[in-house]
Enzyme design. Structure first.
Site, PDB file in Angstrom:
ATOM      1  N   LYS A 232     -10.720   0.594  -5.300  1.00 36.07           N
ATOM      2  CA  LYS A 232     -11.996   1.143  -5.048  1.00 36.07           C
ATOM      3  C   LYS A 232     -12.734   1.258  -6.257  1.00 36.07           C
ATOM      4  O   LYS A 232     -12.219   1.286  -7.155  1.00 36.07           O
ATOM      5  CB  LYS A 232     -11.553   2.384  -4.075  1.00 36.07           C
ATOM      6  CG  LYS A 232     -11.432   2.044  -2.554  1.00 36.07           C
ATOM      7  CD  LYS A 232     -11.239   3.098  -1.646  1.00 36.07           C
ATOM      8  CE  LYS A 232     -11.101   2.694  -0.254  1.00 36.07           C
ATOM      9  NZ  LYS A 232     -10.839   3.590   0.635  1.00 36.07           N
ATOM     10  N   ARG A 266      -2.014   3.366   1.308  1.00 29.95           N
ATOM     11  CA  ARG A 266      -2.633   2.037   2.112  1.00 29.95           C
ATOM     12  C   ARG A 266      -3.126   1.331   0.760  1.00 29.95           C
ATOM     13  O   ARG A 266      -4.107   1.565   0.007  1.00 29.95           O
ATOM     14  CB  ARG A 266      -3.821   2.404   2.952  1.00 29.95           C
ATOM     15  CG  ARG A 266      -4.403   1.542   3.540  1.00 29.95           C
ATOM     16  CD  ARG A 266      -5.620   1.846   4.387  1.00 29.95           C
ATOM     17  NE  ARG A 266      -6.307   0.744   5.177  1.00 29.95           N
ATOM     18  CZ  ARG A 266      -7.235  -0.016   4.500  1.00 29.95           C
ATOM     19  NH1 ARG A 266      -7.583   0.233   3.549  1.00 29.95           N
ATOM     20  NH2 ARG A 266      -7.859  -0.896   5.105  1.00 29.95           N
TER      21      ARG A 266
END
Ligand code: HH2
Length: 302
Positions: A232, A266
């Site tokens: 991210k 995740r």
């Protein structure tokens, strides 16, 4: 260096199974979208590509898999329900037909969740924390499925306008508590629920760092904590590299999150995260991995 205590480690899923979240569990990401921020288009259109990727993830140590048919990156366009079902369903069917690990569906829509649960998925991962589609809680309750309640504000297209907090950890805790209460009202059992701070969703890079640092605040909700730091933009802010080169940064974030209280991770790059977390777990327990044994991921529901 003692990781935060995990008070209620069993996570109940559909079909009478549970995951033991007292050991770190890696959730492999399978995005069957044309436009996800780091892997868009790689697996779209051909379920056999997703199945090959899934087999490799399980081989690398994934304890569960998350299938998504709608990108929720900042500014993403919404996907119509029928199109999302068309993308996700063949992949869920292929995975549940062949693999023994639990399959989760990453969706905000009740109809997509219903179709995926009927096809064998056992977890619904709702990035809107039940705020997008009021019917989704009832679908999870009816299917006795596991539920990931992720924190975000607004919609992916506009969420970054809402990245204003008094105290980001306390505010996210309060808003997740509201989500847990609405899940309960819909009939979802407490032990089916997992909470997630929503890294990058209506959060600046610094707010994401604070949340990863202070995950024990979310653990106070009494449910296992899932984190999704994979590739991210907060990592891009630190490392100044594009998403595909944030693999080591992702593993570092997973290790830090593990010590702060997270149990489920995740990620796109499963093998690297599994190795990093095995080392973290050995350090936390002060024993070599062989004494810990292979994580017993799927236990019969008591
Ligand atoms: N992040 C993304 C999607 N789903 N679900 C949970 N529970 N937690 C997360 O942090 C999370 C999530 C976004 O990442 P990705 O799937 O890689 O990208 P995209 O939304 O563009 O498909």
């Amino acid at each position: 260096m003692i990781p935060v205590r995990r008070d209620a480690p069993l996570w109940r899923l559909a079909g009478g199974t549970s995951l033991d979240t007292s050991r770190p569990l890696v959730m492999g990401i399978l995005n069957v979208t044309p436009d996800s921020f780091s892997d868009g288009g790689e697996l779209a259109g051909d379920p056999s590509l997703a199945l090959d990727r899934a087999r490799a993830m399980v081989e690398a140590g994934a304890a569960l898999l998350d299938v998504g048919g709608e990108s929720t990156r900042p500014g993403a366009d919404p996907v119509p329900e029928a199109e999302e079902i068309r993308r996700v369903l063949p992949v869920v069917k292929a995975l549940t037909g062949e693999l023994s690990v639990p399959v989760s569906v990453d969706t905000r829509k009740a109809a997509v969740a219903r179709a995926a649960l009927a096809a064998g998925a056992v977890i619904v991962n709702d990035v809107s924390g039940l705020t997008h589609d009021p019917a989704i809680g009832g679908v999870v309750a009816e299917g006795r499925a596991g539920l990931v309640l992720m924190h975000m504000r607004g919609e992916p297209a506009t969420m970054m306008q809402h990245a204003h907090y008094d105290d980001v950890a306390a505010d996210v805790q309060n808003e997740l508590r509201v989500a847990v209460e609405s899940a309960r009202r819909a009939g979802v059992a407490d032990d089916a629920i997992v909470v997630d701070p929503g890294i990058g969703f209506a959060k600046t890079a610094e707010q994401s760092l604070v949340l990863l640092h202070r995950l024990e605040v979310l653990a106070e909700l009494g449910r296992p904590v899932l984190v999704g730091p994979s590739r991210k933009s907060f990592l891009g802010h630190i490392l100044k590299v594009p998403p595909a080169q944030r693999v080591v940064g992702t593993a570092a974030a997973c290790v830090a999150a593990y010590f702060a209280g997270a149990s489920i991770f995740r990620v796109h790059d499963v093998g690297v995260a599994v190795e990093a977390l095995r080392v973290a777990e050995a350090i936390a327990g002060e024993v070599l991995p062989e004494r810990l044994g292979v994580p017993a991921t799927v236990a019969p529901t008591p």
